[in-house]
Design a protein around this motif. Structure first.
Motif, PDB file in Angstrom:
ATOM      1  N   MET B 456       0.847  -1.204   0.000  1.00  0.00           N
ATOM      2  CA  MET B 456       0.000   0.000   0.000  1.00  0.00           C
ATOM      3  C   MET B 456       0.880   1.252   0.000  1.00  0.00           C
ATOM      4  O   MET B 456       0.626   2.212  -0.710  1.00  0.00           O
ATOM      5  N   LYS B 457       1.910   1.192   0.805  1.00  0.00           N
ATOM      6  CA  LYS B 457       2.842   2.313   0.901  1.00  0.00           C
ATOM      7  C   LYS B 457       3.455   2.586  -0.472  1.00  0.00           C
ATOM      8  O   LYS B 457       3.518   3.723  -0.941  1.00  0.00           O
ATOM      9  N   GLU B 458       3.848   1.503  -1.075  1.00  0.00           N
ATOM     10  CA  GLU B 458       4.471   1.560  -2.385  1.00  0.00           C
ATOM     11  C   GLU B 458       3.563   2.237  -3.425  1.00  0.00           C
ATOM     12  O   GLU B 458       4.016   2.986  -4.276  1.00  0.00           O
ATOM     13  N   THR B 459       2.227   1.919  -3.294  1.00  0.00           N
ATOM     14  CA  THR B 459       1.278   2.467  -4.292  1.00  0.00           C
ATOM     15  C   THR B 459       0.566   3.714  -3.773  1.00  0.00           C
ATOM     16  O   THR B 459      -0.436   4.145  -4.323  1.00  0.00           O
ATOM     17  N   LYS B 460       1.070   4.263  -2.735  1.00  0.00           N
ATOM     18  CA  LYS B 460       0.439   5.449  -2.108  1.00  0.00           C
ATOM     19  C   LYS B 460      -1.042   5.188  -1.782  1.00  0.00           C
ATOM     20  O   LYS B 460      -1.895   6.055  -1.987  1.00  0.00           O
ATOM     21  N   GLY B 461      -1.306   3.963  -1.325  1.00  0.00           N
ATOM     22  CA  GLY B 461      -2.656   3.631  -0.864  1.00  0.00           C
ATOM     23  C   GLY B 461      -3.642   3.312  -1.966  1.00  0.00           C
ATOM     24  O   GLY B 461      -4.814   3.098  -1.692  1.00  0.00           O
ATOM     25  N   LYS B 462      -3.173   3.282  -3.192  1.00  0.00           N
ATOM     26  CA  LYS B 462      -4.138   3.145  -4.274  1.00  0.00           C
ATOM     27  C   LYS B 462      -4.462   1.707  -4.670  1.00  0.00           C
ATOM     28  O   LYS B 462      -5.400   1.468  -5.414  1.00  0.00           O
ATOM     29  N   ALA B 463      -3.631   0.740  -4.232  1.00  0.00           N
ATOM     30  CA  ALA B 463      -3.848  -0.638  -4.666  1.00  0.00           C
ATOM     31  C   ALA B 463      -5.116  -1.207  -4.075  1.00  0.00           C
ATOM     32  O   ALA B 463      -5.493  -0.875  -2.954  1.00  0.00           O
ATOM     33  N   ASN B 464      -5.751  -2.073  -4.871  1.00  0.00           N
ATOM     34  CA  ASN B 464      -6.954  -2.739  -4.400  1.00  0.00           C
ATOM     35  C   ASN B 464      -6.555  -3.745  -3.322  1.00  0.00           C
ATOM     36  O   ASN B 464      -5.839  -4.697  -3.571  1.00  0.00           O
ATOM     37  N   PRO B 465      -7.005  -3.536  -2.071  1.00  0.00           N
ATOM     38  CA  PRO B 465      -6.520  -4.354  -0.953  1.00  0.00           C
ATOM     39  C   PRO B 465      -6.879  -5.838  -1.089  1.00  0.00           C
ATOM     40  O   PRO B 465      -6.092  -6.704  -0.731  1.00  0.00           O
ATOM     41  N   GLN B 466      -8.082  -6.114  -1.606  1.00  0.00           N
ATOM     42  CA  GLN B 466      -8.477  -7.523  -1.757  1.00  0.00           C
ATOM     43  C   GLN B 466      -7.541  -8.253  -2.724  1.00  0.00           C
ATOM     44  O   GLN B 466      -7.102  -9.370  -2.487  1.00  0.00           O
TER      45      GLN B 466
END
Lengths: 491, 478
Positions: B456-466
């Motif tokens: 998440m950090k890597e994608t600045k929170g944008k990645a789909n968590p599921q």
């Protein structure tokens, strides 16, 4: 033809037949005012130049065949308590010496809608408090019948101006007798309509539950004509009543046979001048001659009414006059070091003696601890007075009394004795207390040559009957044809 | 004696500005914030000769308030004059109601920590507001602004039924919510359209009520609570020290947190009340009152009940949402647009309420509308953003309200749901964290959370968590 001696209905005829132009009329009055005003001092503000401009415009309209009101161009005088847009409205007070009203009173809108021409604002007792016009901050108006006498009050300027032929008619206000008493002592016709018939919007308040605008005229017919103009419900005054369209000239010339006139004996007793009494009794005989049924009865309310009047009117005045605080308009003291002093000094400097007296009286009767004993009691007496009138009107169509206990008194005679001055209203105040219509018409002269007036009191909103009864008497006795003010320099 | 031996008695006089378009006795506008003396006329400036005409809407609104608080409506009422001199009072009297108010004898129910309690309402009457004095920076002294002169008010006087600052706060909140629901006042405390005079007294339990003091013109819940606590303690201290409480008007000073006696103006004034002769008596017919009764909108109590049944909200959540008409309307409208009222409710109860509390903002001042909130919910439902981005969008909506769609585009917050892109990140994180991989494989599930967090950090929170979760598990199984 002496133009300024004509009544308004006569002027209307001359205009209609093109015997006169409006400019001629206004010029005649201008001339008359130049001649008489220095002696009478009836006006606070004159609008003569403006009047002449309006007159020539109206004459042009007539020449062009434009449709104008049947009263267009008729001059009028306005008591200086009625707000006139763009024209100084002083209430004869230093407090409002330089106050220019930003709006027209509803009655002024009606006068303007008829395209009448105001010749000026007329003198009065300061804030309409007084019976002699001596309480004006600006000047003392004289009675045209005797220049050493008062013209009555508070609408003394209006009465004197009409009596002296400086205006053909005028508006005044009546809170306790301020139209009828000056009309009486100046020998003209004065009508106070029923409370609620004429809008009070724009009329500077003295005592809101008693104040009413009315008219000063040379005869009863003019009185009916001018009442037609000013009467009517006004959305801006919720105490005004909608009684529908009425034409008060319809009752002129009608027979009064069988009409019942009540004569309350208490109004002919102690304190009423003997000559006044005799004159009234003669009037009673005239009425009998023309077929009215006259009956004496008891109506013991005069003294109660006077006391009630001075409590209620002063209470209301003390609140109504609070707005003259030196903040937004009106006189502001030059010297003050805090807010309290600003209020105190402005009001101390701006108001005259009589106004201060009534504010103090009114403040007192409304104070906690005194309210029940004075104000509340006065309201109860007010209901009582109304009930007694209602009782009387079950039997009589009109009630006939003297208007004033005496004829015009001398300038300065009573100004140092307020209680004696207050007695001048003894015959008139009960009519205001009960909200009834009252008319004063001249009924004779006393031995000094001063006019005597009689008062006809009617049922609520039954102006027609008192106008009819007054007109019948006027037609019978022709006071105006017999007597004219003499402008004598009294002793 | 200790403080526990004392009982505190509180009564409130609440002034609410009515939201009529025009003033109570003339046709001037009532809008807040106009340049000084631009919403005035001869009547509200008390020019000589002017007369008041009572605005019928004012009577209607006051009757509504009376009915909504279970008052009796007086069929015969009148206006009285309250006389005193002050530069902001142009007529030198305020037109108010003295002995015949429009509404009497009502009550409202409040929820306290000890259950529900009825607070009596003595009366509700109509009156006019005064103007405002502004300090003159150029000339010194004061300048009068009469825009507010003649703005209609109702004064709602409670019985001395409250026994703690908490109860007083609950009462005021409930009253505010009722007035908002029936749409007679916008109750903007920061603009002074809702303000309260607070009466406080203390007495030893079992004894008669003590002498009261009054704190005028309080316009925030926080200061009312603080002021009551301070004043009650002060009174107890005075009594404990053998002193006596003087009946007086006090001024609450927010900065020092203390009350001070006010100077002469309000103390021992004789207002010389008397019936205003310029106005006729107010007579209300049965039909008129019945008509208003039938036109009253749904009140908070009934809405709350409906939410419990229709949306299966918890008692606590339903109470939060219905505490303000604005929140409640937001809930229903955004729920309808998004077709996910449950999610809307969650946003209101959690993040929106939190932000309102933190910033001490009234719900009515929420800058975004129902459509924007609904859009936020829908973006999450569609998977365009995840809920942690959602929180950022919400904060953005408070900051600078605009379409959430626009916000996420502008900020580049669209969720990464592309399998290739997710895989790239997952592989990168796995490579960088061999220890966590080992932990996971050793059965420590917590390591997975750490890895997802890193992604998440890597994608600045944008990645789909599921998707992240799924892919990490798959990759580590390999």
């Amino acid at each position: 033809m002496n133009i300024t001696e004509l009544t308004v209905h006569e002027l209307q005829e001359k205009l209609k037949s093109k015997e006169l132009t409006i400019v001629q009329i206004v010029e005649a009055y201008t001339q008359r005012i130049k001649e008489k005003e220095p002696k009478i001092e009836a006006f606070i503000t004159l609008q003569l130049e403006e009047a002449l401009t309006k007159a020539s415009k109206l004459d042009k309209k007539i020449a062009n065949g434009e449709k104008i009101s049947s009263l267009a161009g008729i001059p009028i005088g306005i008591k200086d308590i009625i707000c006139t847009k763009g024209v100084r409205t002083t209430c004869a007070s230093k407090m409002l010496e330089n106050f220019i009203a930003p709006y027209d009173a509803t009655v002024m809108e009606k006068i303007n809608a008829e395209e009448m021409i105001s010749l000026g604002k007329l003198n009065m007792d300061e804030f309409a408090m007084g019976s002699s016009t001596e309480h004006s901050y600006f000047k003392k108006t004289k009675n045209p019948w005797d220049l050493s006498c008062i013209p009555g009050g508070s609408s003394g300027g209006s009465a004197a101006a009409v009596a002296a032929d400086m205006v053909p008619w005028a508006l005044g206000t009546d809170t306790g007798g301020s139209i009828r008493q000056p009309a009486s002592v100046c020998g003209i016709v004065g009508l106070k309509p029923t409370y609620g018939l004429v809008s009070r919007y724009g009329v500077i308040a003295y005592a809101s539950s008693l104040d009413q605008v009315g008219v000063f005229t040379k005869d009863v017919e003019d009185c009916a004509i001018l009442l037609n103009v000013i009467a009517g419900h006004d959305e801006k005054d919720t105490t005004s009543v909608d009684v529908g369209e009425k034409d008060y000239t319809q009752c002129l010339g009608k027979d009064i046979k069988g009409l019942k006139i009540g004569v309350p004996k208490e109004f002919y007793g102690e304190g009423i001048n003997e000559e006044v009494k005799q004159s009234l009794l003669a009037a009673v005989e005239e009425y009998k001659k023309i077929g009215a049924e006259v009956e004496e009865f008891s109506l013991d309310i005069a003294e109660l009414s006077l006391a009630t009047y001075y409590i209620i009117s002063c209470a209301e005045a003390s609140s109504n006059l609070g707005r003259y605080d030196g903040i937004r308009y009106g006189h502001r003291a030059k010297n003050y070091s805090n807010l309290r002093e600003l209020f105190k000094n402005s009001r101390s400097e701006g108001f005259g003696e009589e106004v201060k007296r009534r504010i103090i009286l009114g403040t007192y009767v409304l104070s906690s601890g005194y309210y029940d004993a004075y104000y509340k009691k006065a309201q109860q007496v007010r209901t009582l007075v109304s009930n007694k009138f209602n009782e009387a009107f079950k039997k009589y169509d009109v009630i006939l009394t003297p208007t004033s206990p005496t004829t015009a008194f001398k300038l300065g005679e009573k100004s140092s004795n307020p209680l004696e001055m207050y007695l001048s209203d003894i015959c008139t105040v009960s009519v205001n207390i009960a909200g009834l219509p009252g008319i004063s018409i001249p009924c004779g002269l006393d031995s000094k040559g001063l006019p005597i007036g009689m008062q006809l009191i009617g049922k609520r909103f039954d102006e027609e009957t008192i106008i009819k009864v007054a007109h019948a008497y006027e037609k019978q006795t022709k006071f105006r044809e017999k007597f004219r003010p003499t402008f004598k320099e009294g002793v | 004696m200790s403080r526990e031996d004392y009982e505190i008695v509180i009564g409130l006089e609440v002034h609410a500005e009515l939201s009529t378009k025009t003033k109570i006795f003339c046709s001037c506008k009532t809008a807040f914030g106009g340049a000084p003396n631009t919403q005035v006329c001869p009547i509200c400036m008390a020019m000589p000769g002017t007369l008041p005409v009572l605005n019928e809407k004012v009577v209607e609104y006051a009757v509504k308030a009376g009915l909504a608080t279970n008052c009796e409506i007086e069929r015969n009422s009148k206006n009285d004059r309250k006389n005193y001199f002050y530069p902001d009072l142009p007529k030198s009297y305020q037109i108010s109601q003295y002995d015949k108010p429009l509404c009497i004898g009502g009550n409202i129910e409040i929820e306290t920590s000890n259950g529900t309690k009825k607070i009596g309402i003595t009366r509700i009457h109509i009156e006019e507001d005064a103007g405002k004095l502004n300090h003159d920076d150029l000339g010194g002294g004061s300048l009068v602004d009469l825009n507010r002169a003649g703005v209609p008010l109702i004064e709602i006087v409670s019985e001395p039924d409250m026994r703690s600052a908490e109860e007083a706060e609950h009462y005021l909140r409930k009253l505010k919510s009722i007035l908002e629901y029936i749409e007679v006042s916008d109750c903007k405390m920061e603009e002074g359209s809702l303000r309260a005079d607070v009466n406080v007294s203390v007495h030893k339990k079992g004894e008669a009520f003590g002498q009261r003091t009054e704190m005028k013109n309080m316009n925030s819940f926080r200061s009312i609570v603080r002021a009551i606590d301070y004043e009650a303690n002060r009174q107890i201290d005075v009594i404990e020290a053998g002193g006596e409480i003087v009946q007086e008007t006090l001024r609450w000073d927010e900065v020092s947190g203390k009350t001070f006696p006010m100077r002469d103006k309000e103390n021992a004034q004789d207002y010389r009340y008397f019936p205003d002769p310029d106005l006729v008596a107010i007579k209300l017919s049965e039909e008129y009152i019945e008509h208003i009764k039938n036109s009253l909108p749904e009140l908070p109590e009934s809405r709350k009940k409906r939410y419990l049944e229709e949306y299966k909200l918890s008692e606590k959540d339903a109470k939060i949402i219905t505490s303000s008409k604005y929140l409640s309307d937001l809930f229903e409208q955004a729920g309808e647009i998004s077709e996910n009222i449950k999610a809307v409710g969650n946003w209101i109860i959690s993040d929106i309420s939190r932000i309102l509390n933190e910033t001490e903002t009234d719900p009515i001042a929420i800058p975004f509308d129902a459509k924007q909130l609904a859009e936020l919910v829908m973006l999450i439902d569609k998977g365009t953003i995840n809920s942690s981005i959602g929180k950022k969008v919400l904060e953005e909506l408070f900051e600078n309200p605009r379409s959430p769609e626009e916000i996420i585009k502008e900020k580049g917050w669209i969720q990464i749901s592309d399998e290739g892109a997710i895989k790239e990140v997952v592989l990168k994180v796995l490579e960088a964290n061999p220890q966590s991989v080992a932990d996971y494989k050793a059965g420590k599930d917590r390591a997975l959370g750490f890895l997802v967090g890193q992604a998440m950090k890597e994608t600045k929170g944008k990645a789909n968590p599921q998707m992240l979760n799924k892919m990490f598990v798959e990759e580590m199984k390999k």
